[in-house]
Design an enzyme around this catalytic site. Structure first.
Site, PDB file in Angstrom:
ATOM      1  N   HIS A 119       0.855  -1.183   0.000  1.00 13.92           N
ATOM      2  CA  HIS A 119       0.000   0.000   0.000  1.00 13.92           C
ATOM      3  C   HIS A 119       0.891   1.233   0.000  1.00 13.92           C
ATOM      4  O   HIS A 119       2.016   1.210   0.509  1.00 13.92           O
ATOM      5  CB  HIS A 119      -0.869  -0.030   1.266  1.00 13.92           C
ATOM      6  CG  HIS A 119      -1.948   0.980   1.333  1.00 13.92           C
ATOM      7  ND1 HIS A 119      -1.714   2.305   1.669  1.00 13.92           N
ATOM      8  CD2 HIS A 119      -3.300   0.873   1.146  1.00 13.92           C
ATOM      9  CE1 HIS A 119      -2.857   2.951   1.689  1.00 13.92           C
ATOM     10  NE2 HIS A 119      -3.840   2.122   1.359  1.00 13.92           N
ATOM     11  N   ASP A 196       2.659  -4.485   8.164  1.00 14.69           N
ATOM     12  CA  ASP A 196       1.400  -3.756   8.015  1.00 14.69           C
ATOM     13  C   ASP A 196       0.272  -4.774   8.175  1.00 14.69           C
ATOM     14  O   ASP A 196       0.022  -5.590   7.291  1.00 14.69           O
ATOM     15  CB  ASP A 196       1.357  -3.093   6.642  1.00 14.69           C
ATOM     16  CG  ASP A 196      -0.001  -2.486   6.307  1.00 14.69           C
ATOM     17  OD1 ASP A 196      -0.907  -2.527   7.157  1.00 14.69           O
ATOM     18  OD2 ASP A 196      -0.152  -1.977   5.183  1.00 14.69           O
ATOM     19  N   GLN A 199      -5.065  -5.438   7.000  1.00 18.79           N
ATOM     20  CA  GLN A 199      -6.014  -6.399   6.444  1.00 18.79           C
ATOM     21  C   GLN A 199      -5.959  -7.743   7.159  1.00 18.79           C
ATOM     22  O   GLN A 199      -6.846  -8.586   6.951  1.00 18.79           O
ATOM     23  CB  GLN A 199      -5.746  -6.601   4.944  1.00 18.79           C
ATOM     24  CG  GLN A 199      -5.867  -5.351   4.108  1.00 18.79           C
ATOM     25  CD  GLN A 199      -7.262  -4.763   4.112  1.00 18.79           C
ATOM     26  OE1 GLN A 199      -8.236  -5.435   4.428  1.00 18.79           O
ATOM     27  NE2 GLN A 199      -7.366  -3.487   3.775  1.00 18.79           N
ATOM     28  N   LYS A 222     -10.883  -0.911  10.310  1.00 17.99           N
ATOM     29  CA  LYS A 222     -11.004  -2.141   9.527  1.00 17.99           C
ATOM     30  C   LYS A 222     -11.361  -3.332  10.420  1.00 17.99           C
ATOM     31  O   LYS A 222     -11.725  -4.391   9.929  1.00 17.99           O
ATOM     32  CB  LYS A 222      -9.711  -2.402   8.756  1.00 17.99           C
ATOM     33  CG  LYS A 222      -9.381  -1.298   7.749  1.00 17.99           C
ATOM     34  CD  LYS A 222      -8.111  -1.601   6.983  1.00 17.99           C
ATOM     35  CE  LYS A 222      -7.624  -0.408   6.183  1.00 17.99           C
ATOM     36  NZ  LYS A 222      -8.512  -0.036   5.070  1.00 17.99           N
ATOM     37  N   CYS A 359      -4.745   2.466  -3.723  1.00 21.15           N
ATOM     38  CA  CYS A 359      -3.499   2.977  -3.119  1.00 21.15           C
ATOM     39  C   CYS A 359      -2.365   1.964  -3.278  1.00 21.15           C
ATOM     40  O   CYS A 359      -1.559   1.751  -2.364  1.00 21.15           O
ATOM     41  CB  CYS A 359      -3.698   3.321  -1.645  1.00 21.15           C
ATOM     42  SG  CYS A 359      -4.855   4.671  -1.355  1.00 21.15           S
TER      43      CYS A 359
END
Length: 403
Positions: A119, A196, A199, A222, A359
């Protein structure tokens, strides 16, 4: 109660869903009543500032605020709540590490390792710090099915690589990283590794100790929580050696005009009045997800993705991206139809997807497209969402007559 009946019951927990086929959970998840109610109470009868007041309500809110920090630590397997830094979201968490660790530890000639599927929030902060200190960035390629190629990473990493930053789950492809193996490769050359987890956290059980990473970031919105709040986890010894990211109230030990000394982590990185109600909402979101069980969430989303891939894969004009075992996310392209047109037509049928570069423009170039359409599932998704997506895409193909 079977899985479908359970899903339908969970769907009723989300006032923003109803009969809408919401397939954009990778962008932001809908919020359950439990989170909305917790935030309403925090803004209403429970509201007070934290850490400063000596009156009872402030003390109670401070207890709730810090209890949430302990809850987050347990949720991701952190050794201590002192390793949990509240930030506005994963983007701020990555920037904090880029500026306060990489910006102070890297020098000219050092290298940073990213991957093709990152991202922008896990690319741009590293570019900023690399330009500042004179470091260089290298990019790990992907396997044919869209996973970060750890064999290639092993072959290309060198002692000059000081920082590795990778996505746990791709926001475009849904591919899942073997974080422990990636961490082992990074540590072979004494590099630090940031993951990261935006998700991953809503759909996978996360244990930062078992994964042996050095930093981990995620955003609450999220995870069925509110916007404007997220988490940076870092090893205690790394956080302790890092200078503050911002100056202001709460992050100080003692202030004089001659010199200021700073509080220890995590307070050192939390200048100013915090997002109190956001933290309360995050705590409620964790309770909600843990009450269902992340293993169950993951299995449910994988089942829906498998059904969607099977249905869309049978349509001649649709190209699927990513691995068959993608986690909750399915990106695709309809031949001869721009993804924005796909999204618009689906919206007319009550189906909400994402369309664009997500992104992740370097990944789009790798895939040979300008944009994709993306359907992403959540705990409130069910088979009716897959059926509505398929029916909507049949309408797209009929309108554009590309079969």
């Amino acid at each position: 109660m079977n899985d479908l009946a359970q899903t339908l019951r969970l769907r009723d927990d989300f006032p923003g869903v109803g009969d809408w086929h919401y397939l954009d959970s990778a962008a932001t998840a809908q919020k359950p009543h439990a989170v909305i109610d917790a935030i309403a109470r925090a803004y209403g009868p429970d509201y007070a500032t934290v850490h400063r007041g000596v009156y009872e309500r402030s003390a109670n809110m401070t207890l709730a605020y810090e209890a949430a920090r302990r809850k987050v630590a347990g949720f991701i397997g952190a050794a201590s709540d002192g390793e949990i830094v509240y930030v506005r979201g994963a983007t701020e968490g990555i920037n904090l590490v880029a500026q306060c660790w990489a910006g102070t530890q890297l020098k000219a000639g050092d290298r940073i390792l990213l991957s093709t599927l990152e991202h922008h929030s896990n690319i741009v902060p590293w570019q900023i710090v690399a330009e500042k200190v004179g470091a260089a960035i290298d990019v790990v390629p992907l396997t044919q099915d869209g996973k970060i190629d750890l064999d290639a990473m092993r072959a290309m990493i060198t002692p000059q690589h000081r920082m590795v930053a990778l996505a746990h789950v791709s926001n475009v492809l849904g591919s899942v990283l073997d974080v422990r193996r990636a961490a082992d490769i990074a540590h072979m050359v004494s590099a630090k590794i940031l993951i990261d987890g935006c998700q991953a956290v809503p759909r996978l059980a996360v244990d930062v100790a078992a994964m042996d990473c050095d930093f981990y970031v995620f955003s609450a919105h999220k995870l069925y929580g509110p916007t404007g709040i997220g988490v940076l986890w870092g090893r205690a010894e790394l956080l302790d050696a890092m200078p503050p990211y911002q100056g202001g109230g709460s992050m100080i030990d003692k202030v004089t005009f001659e010199k200021t000394t700073y509080a220890p982590p995590p307070n050192r990185f939390e200048a100013g009045t915090p997002h109190i109600t956001g933290v309360v909402g995050l705590s409620a979101a964790i309770d909600y997800v843990q009450g269902i069980g992340l293993d169950r969430v993951h299995a449910h989303e994988c089942s829906l993705v498998a059904k969607a891939r099977a249905a869309l894969g049978g349509m001649n004009s649709i190209r699927l991206f990513g691995p068959d075992d993608s986690a909750g996310i399915l990106s695709f392209a309809v031949e001869g139809v721009h993804p924005h047109d796909v999204g618009t037509i689906l919206d007319e049928t009550g189906v909400a997807i994402r369309a664009g570069h997500h992104c992740a423009q370097p990944l789009m170039r790798h895939l040979g497209v300008e944009a994709t359409a993306r359907a992403s599932f959540g705990i409130y998704s069910d088979e009716s969402d897959v059926e509505a997506l398929v029916a909507g895409l049949e309408r797209v193909r009929k309108i554009f007559a590309n079969d």
